[in-house]
Enzyme design. Structure first.
Site, PDB file in Angstrom:
ATOM      1  N   HIS A   1     -20.173 -17.144  40.861  1.00  6.47           N
ATOM      2  CA  HIS A   1     -20.169 -15.768  40.314  1.00  6.47           C
ATOM      3  C   HIS A   1     -20.886 -14.773  41.242  1.00  6.47           C
ATOM      4  O   HIS A   1     -20.753 -13.572  41.056  1.00  6.47           O
ATOM      5  CB  HIS A   1     -20.742 -15.718  38.888  1.00  6.47           C
ATOM      6  CG  HIS A   1     -22.222 -15.921  38.767  1.00  6.47           C
ATOM      7  ND1 HIS A   1     -22.900 -15.680  37.583  1.00  6.47           N
ATOM      8  CD2 HIS A   1     -23.164 -16.350  39.653  1.00  6.47           C
ATOM      9  CE1 HIS A   1     -24.193 -15.951  37.768  1.00  6.47           C
ATOM     10  NE2 HIS A   1     -24.375 -16.356  38.986  1.00  6.47           N
ATOM     11  N   GLU A  44     -20.079 -22.094  34.873  1.00  5.10           N
ATOM     12  CA  GLU A  44     -20.054 -20.633  34.988  1.00  5.10           C
ATOM     13  C   GLU A  44     -19.594 -20.029  33.668  1.00  5.10           C
ATOM     14  O   GLU A  44     -18.956 -20.702  32.848  1.00  5.10           O
ATOM     15  CB  GLU A  44     -19.038 -20.194  36.067  1.00  5.10           C
ATOM     16  CG  GLU A  44     -19.437 -20.483  37.494  1.00  5.10           C
ATOM     17  CD  GLU A  44     -20.434 -19.487  38.095  1.00  5.10           C
ATOM     18  OE1 GLU A  44     -20.809 -18.507  37.417  1.00  5.10           O
ATOM     19  OE2 GLU A  44     -20.832 -19.707  39.250  1.00  5.10           O
ATOM     20  N   GLU A  80     -18.248 -11.985  36.919  1.00  3.70           N
ATOM     21  CA  GLU A  80     -17.906 -13.012  35.935  1.00  3.70           C
ATOM     22  C   GLU A  80     -16.389 -12.992  35.788  1.00  3.70           C
ATOM     23  O   GLU A  80     -15.770 -11.931  35.919  1.00  3.70           O
ATOM     24  CB  GLU A  80     -18.606 -12.733  34.601  1.00  3.70           C
ATOM     25  CG  GLU A  80     -20.120 -12.700  34.699  1.00  3.70           C
ATOM     26  CD  GLU A  80     -20.726 -13.937  35.350  1.00  3.70           C
ATOM     27  OE1 GLU A  80     -20.197 -15.046  35.152  1.00  3.70           O
ATOM     28  OE2 GLU A  80     -21.746 -13.789  36.054  1.00  3.70           O
TER      29      GLU A  80
END
Ligand code: SAH
Length: 364
Positions: free
Chosen positions: A269, A298, A330
Site C-alpha cells: 500500500h 493489506e 489502499e
C-alpha cells in the site's frame, strides 16, 4: 368523510422534506465542530501518553483519585482535571465519585490500549502519527491533489519517508515501534482467521518485515516453521531476537531471500502499481516452485454501502497513503485483482479477518 387529494399528498411530501433538511442543518451545526477542532482528540491522547496516565493508574492497581494522580505527576489538579474530564467523555478512562465526593479515574478498554506493556497497545503508533514529520505533510495535501507538488511528505520533509528514516535513527525507531504495535494486534487475527495458511510450509520470508515482530510471532505460534525477516539493513540491525528467525538486510527492489512462501504486510500500500508489480515479481522469484505462494496482508476497500466497522479506518489509511507516500494507496478488490494479474499471479483468495487488513493468498 374527508378525501385526501393529490395536492394534499404533495404538501405532506414537501413538509416531510423540509423537516429532513432542517434536521440535517441542525446536525451539521453540531458536526462541523468535529472538523474545527479535529486535531484536539489526537493531541490530548498524545498528552495522556506523554504523561504516562495509563501506566500510572495501572501501577496503582487500576484506579486512582485525581489528587493521587496529580501528586504522582507533581502537578496541580486543575489542568489535569480538565484533561481527565475530556478523556472520560471519550471513554478513555472512567470518571466516578466516592460517597465522600472524591474524584476517581479507572481504566477502560480504550485506556488500556495506551498501556506500554499490553499486547494490543497502540501508544507507539499514536506517537509516530503525532510527530511534526508525519503531521506537516497533511498541511500541503491540496497541493498534492492539484499535482502542484509531488509527494506531500517530500514537499514537507525534503525526501521520501524511507530515505528520511534511514538518516534519522529516532524516526526510524518510531516507525518500527508503531508497525510492531499493529503487528501484535493483527498477527493473532491472521492465525485465528486463517487456520490453514501455513500448512505444509517449512519457511517464509517477511518482506518489509520491520523489526521482525511479525516473524517472531509466526514462528512462536508455528514452531515447525523458520522465518526470515527481510528489510533495510538499518531496520533489521535493530530487530527483535527470536530463535527460528533470521534477519536479512537488503532492498526488495533488487532481490528477496528465498523461502517456501513470501509474506508481505502493509508494504504494497506504500507503492504505486508499477512498483508493486516489481516487488511482487521479486517475491515470485523467491518462493518455491511447488508450494510457493505470496501472502499479502493489506486492506481491501469495500463497496460503499458496507457495514464493516473497520471501513472507516481503511478510508483514513488511504488518506494517510496520500499524505505520506508518493504513489501509495489502499485498493479495492478489483484493483487487487488487476494488480495480481499483471504481476503474473494466476489466482488468489481473499480471507477477511477481524482487522483493518485482509489476507490475500496469491498463487503464481
Ligand atoms: N510489515 C511490517 C512493516 C510495514 S512498514 C508490519 O506490517 O508491521 C513498511 C516496511 O517496508 C518498513 O519496515 C520499511 O523499512 C520497509 N521497506 C520500504 N522499502 C523497502 C525496500 N526497498 N526494501 C526492503 N524493505 C523496505
Amino acid at each position: 368523510m374527508e378525501q385526501t387529494t393529490v395536492t394534499d399528498l404533495h404538501v405532506a411530501d414537501g413538509e416531510h422534506e423540509k423537516e429532513i433538511e432542517d434536521q440535517e442543518e441542525a446536525q451539521a451545526d453540531i458536526e462541523i465542530w468535529k472538523y474545527v477542532f479535529g486535531f484536539t482528540e489526537m493531541a490530548i491522547v498524545k498528552c495522556a501518553i506523554d504523561l504516562g496516565l495509563a501506566n500510572i493508574i495501572h501501577t496503582n492497581g487500576g484506579s486512582m483519585s485525581l489528587i493521587e494522580l496529580a501528586s504522582t505527576l507533581k502537578c496541580s489538579p486543575s489542568s489535569l482535571y480538565r484533561v481527565m474530564r475530556f478523556l472520560n467523555h471519550r471513554r478513555i478512562f472512567r470518571q466516578s465519585r466516592t460517597s465522600q465526593g472524591t474524584l476517581i479515574y479507572s481504566q477502560t478498554p480504550l485506556s488500556r490500549r495506551l498501556l506500554s506493556h499490553e499486547e494490543n497497545n497502540m501508544a507507539a503508533f499514536i506517537l509516530l502519527e503525532s510527530t511534526p514529520v508525519m503531521l506537516s505533510p497533511w498541511l500541503g495535501l491540496s497541493n498534492r491533489v492539484l499535482e502542484k507538488s509531488g509527494s506531500a511528505f517530500d514537499a514537507a520533509n525534503g525526501e521520501d519517508v524511507w530515505s528520511y528514516s534511514s538518516k534519522n535513527v529516532a524516526h526510524s525507531k518510531l516507525i518500527n515501534d508503531a508497525m510492531a504495535c499493529d503487528a501484535r494486534v493483527v498477527v493473532p487475527q491472521i492465525i485465528k482467521g486463517c487456520a490453514n495458511l501455513f500448512d505444509g510450509v517449512c519457511s517464509f520470508v517477511d518482506v518489509g518485515g520491520g523489526d521482525g515482530t511479525t516473524s517472531s510471532m509466526l514462528v512462536r505460534s508455528i514452531p515447525s516453521i523458520q522465518g526470515i525477516n527481510f528489510d533495510f539493513p538499518h531496520v533489521v540491525s535493530n530487530g527483535v531476537l527470536c530463535e527460528g528467525v533470521q534477519h536479512v538486510g537488503g532492498n526488495m527492489f533488487d532481490s528477496v531471500p528465498k523461502a517456501d512462501v513470501a509474506f508481505i504486510m502493509w508494504v504494497l500500500h506504500d507503492w504505486g502499481d508499477d512498483e508493486c508489480i516489481q516487488i511482487l515479481k521479486k517475491c515470485k522469484e523467491a518462493i518455491s516452485k511447488d508450494k510457493g505462494k505470496v501472502i499479502i496482508v493489506e486492506a481491501v476497500i469495500e463497496a460503499e454501502d458496507t457495514k464493516d466497522e473497520f471501513e472507516n479506518a481503511r478510508l483514513l489509511l488511504d488518506m494517510v497513503m496520500l499524505a505520506h507516500t508518493t504513489n501509495g494507496k489502499e485498493r479495492t478488490l478489483k484493483e487487487w485483482s488487476c494488480l495480481l494479474n499483471k504481476a503474473g499471479f494466476g489466482h488468489f483468495n481473499v480471507h477477511p479477518i477481524q482487522a483493518v487488513q485482509s489476507v490475500i493468498e496469491a498463487f503464481p
